[in-house]
Design an enzyme around this catalytic site. Sequence first.
Site, short mmCIF file in Angstrom:
data_model
loop_
_atom_site.label_atom_id
_atom_site.label_comp_id
_atom_site.label_asym_id
_atom_site.label_seq_id
_atom_site.Cartn_x
_atom_site.Cartn_y
_atom_site.Cartn_z
N GLY B 32 39.61 26.22 -47.79
CA GLY B 32 40.71 25.43 -47.55
C GLY B 32 41.07 26.94 -48.15
N GLY B 34 45.73 27.53 -49.25
CA GLY B 34 46.49 27.77 -48.66
C GLY B 34 47.44 28.43 -48.88
N GLY B 35 49.17 28.61 -49.17
CA GLY B 35 49.81 29.54 -49.36
C GLY B 35 49.54 30.58 -50.62
N MET B 36 49.74 29.71 -51.91
CA MET B 36 49.33 30.81 -53.28
C MET B 36 47.95 30.34 -53.44
SD MET B 36 51.69 29.71 -55.53
CE MET B 36 51.96 27.82 -56.18
N VAL B 39 41.12 26.96 -51.49
CA VAL B 39 40.26 26.22 -52.87
C VAL B 39 38.60 26.47 -52.23
CG1 VAL B 39 39.64 23.17 -52.75
CG2 VAL B 39 42.48 23.96 -52.48
N LYS B 54 40.51 25.00 -57.56
CA LYS B 54 41.62 25.18 -56.78
C LYS B 54 42.24 26.74 -57.31
CE LYS B 54 46.55 24.32 -55.21
NZ LYS B 54 47.43 22.95 -54.74
N ASP B 146 56.38 17.63 -51.10
CA ASP B 146 56.04 17.76 -49.75
C ASP B 146 54.65 16.87 -49.01
OD1 ASP B 146 55.83 19.96 -47.89
OD2 ASP B 146 53.96 21.26 -49.08
#
Lengths: 242, 299
Positions: B32, B34-36, B39, B54, B146
Amino acid sequence: MPEGRFPPTRGSVLEAARSGRPEERARALETLAAAYWRPVYVTLRLKWRRGHEEACDLAQSFFAHVFEAKLLDRFDPSRGRLRTYLRSCLDALVANEAKAASRVKRGGGAALASLDVEAMRREADAASAAGVPSPEELFTREWVRGVFAAAVHRVRESLAAEAKEAWFELFRRYDLERDDSSVPSYADLAEELGMKETDVTNRLAAVRRRFREATLAVLRELTATDEEFRREARALLGAEPP
Amino acid sequence: MTLGDAAVSRLRALFAAPDTAGTRYRVVGPLGAGGMATVWEADDTVLARRVALKILDAADATPERIERLLAEARVLASLEHPGIVPVHDAGLLPDGRAFCAMKKVEGESLSAAAARLPSAAARLRVFLRICETVAFAHARGVLHRDLKPSNVMIGPFGEVLVVDWGLAAGAEEAKAGGTVAGTPGYMAPEQARGEPVDARADVFSLGVLLKDLLSADGVRPDRRLAAVVAKATAPDHAARYLDVTALAADVTRALDGEAVSALPEGPFARGARLLRRHRVAVLLVLAYLLVRGFILLFR
């Protein structure tokens, strides 16, 4: 940590261009031209419909103009990217071509020497015949190619300095000029280049690593801030729209 | 050298996969993004186990972001709790990207799983598990900053894991303020304004998450739980629960049919609630009194 195969990361071309030292300014011009010569040339050919010779002359004039008029001093990273700024400078220069035509052709010559101008000409002719994307897309596409080409050039030079031309040949054959319809196996390459198959694997991985480092180093030099670097890197690597 | 379009595509692809050559990890594929960071599923060749790596995206490998990812790894390493994915390792890959090796967890995010939980009570029990984890982190001086359904994983055996501590901050750092990071809609107003935050910012996010869980089946929540949500998500942090434990205590009371601190009761409301809660006993007493009355009347 990556090994220190390349010289320590050089400062941004913006700092170098502002430097009073001629060698620093020359280095800035060379780096800028290495990445931007191609997008500038292709934009002149396809957007501004200039012939090959005229586009080459104008491109050289453009890089000279950027330095003589100290255009990089006026770039404000908080207002946009260097790439966008240079494109608008180019458009302004062409729009004011009468002045530009009177300029002596100079600047960017060093980078021009390392570029395959004839190949660019053939590609530009072909693209012109096929229809062109928007000026922004065109500039970005060629900028990506220019940055990668500058990085490849650095990798080739650094390997040559270590007498590892065969390593670059491997990279050229497998990653740069491979025919995707008949991809050579590592075993084929090993036989052809007189290496062990494990050497092919290891050396290709090492050259690719150098290429990644060189690309990010070139991009660091072409950006003013961390944020601009990040945005440009995402555009360059296709992680987000340019 | 002129690079053709195919060569440019191949060179771009060299940046997609992380370079793990010479490390103990062999990348299997992406799990998957994410923003930056992305994974990746990977094999730890030393311990022969599957892990989640990650890894900062190549474009984001700036010193500040590298430090951010390593700080996240340190935060995770300091929080040993069943509700937090354990971190095994962290550092830099040969290509200069920061990575964090974690236990690979199976399951799905709460945003996907919520609607399939069998009842409102089951969803509330999941919520309480999330609160336990967040309260534990707060007790260790760490704010998540978050919290949202997509950052909660539900495992195949009902495990509840709070993930993505990428914005987590120590209490001191959070007090300093100055950064705006989080998810709009879940972020407390003071966090969105870049002001200093404390545990009540996570209380706000948990309040929004609770509201999501209560509305997962489309049924309107009862007045007490609605009041709990309202108190947790009060725009003024001074009007919210002081901490996650107080929020969880109110949810537990609501689950047990008791009064909640968020909704003070008058005598009638209290009477009605007690009647509802003890209706069997009340009915038995009433039946007894009725029978006794008939006996007295017709004796």
